[in-house]
Design a protein around this motif. Structure first.
Motif: not given
Length: 72
Positions: A21-24, A60-61, A67-68
């Motif tokens: 749920g973190e911002e990407l 790449v997100a 994390g990616y």
């Protein structure tokens, strides 16, 4: 992606979510990534072609914890 000279290529990335749920955040090797005006949180990639051909795009997100995902 196959692009014709002068065309704009677009990818909608609004379906990509972080499992925690973190911002990407996003990066790409060509083109630009931004929020579509008037659509909060609607992230898109765009690239204006100059020449016909096949364009290899890598997007790449990633989040702030390392994390990616490489967007296919």
């Amino acid at each position: 992606m196959l692009g014709y000279a002068g065309s704009t290529l677009t990818l909608d990335m609004s379906g990509i979510v972080d499992p925690d749920g973190e911002e990407l955040y996003y990066s790409c090797n060509i083109g630009t990534i931004g929020v579509r005006p008037g659509h909060e949180g609607h992230v898109v990639w765009e690239f204006q072609t100059m020449y016909p051909g096949t364009y290899m795009v890598e997007i790449v997100a990633y989040d702030t914890r390392g994390g990616y995902i490489v967007v296919p």
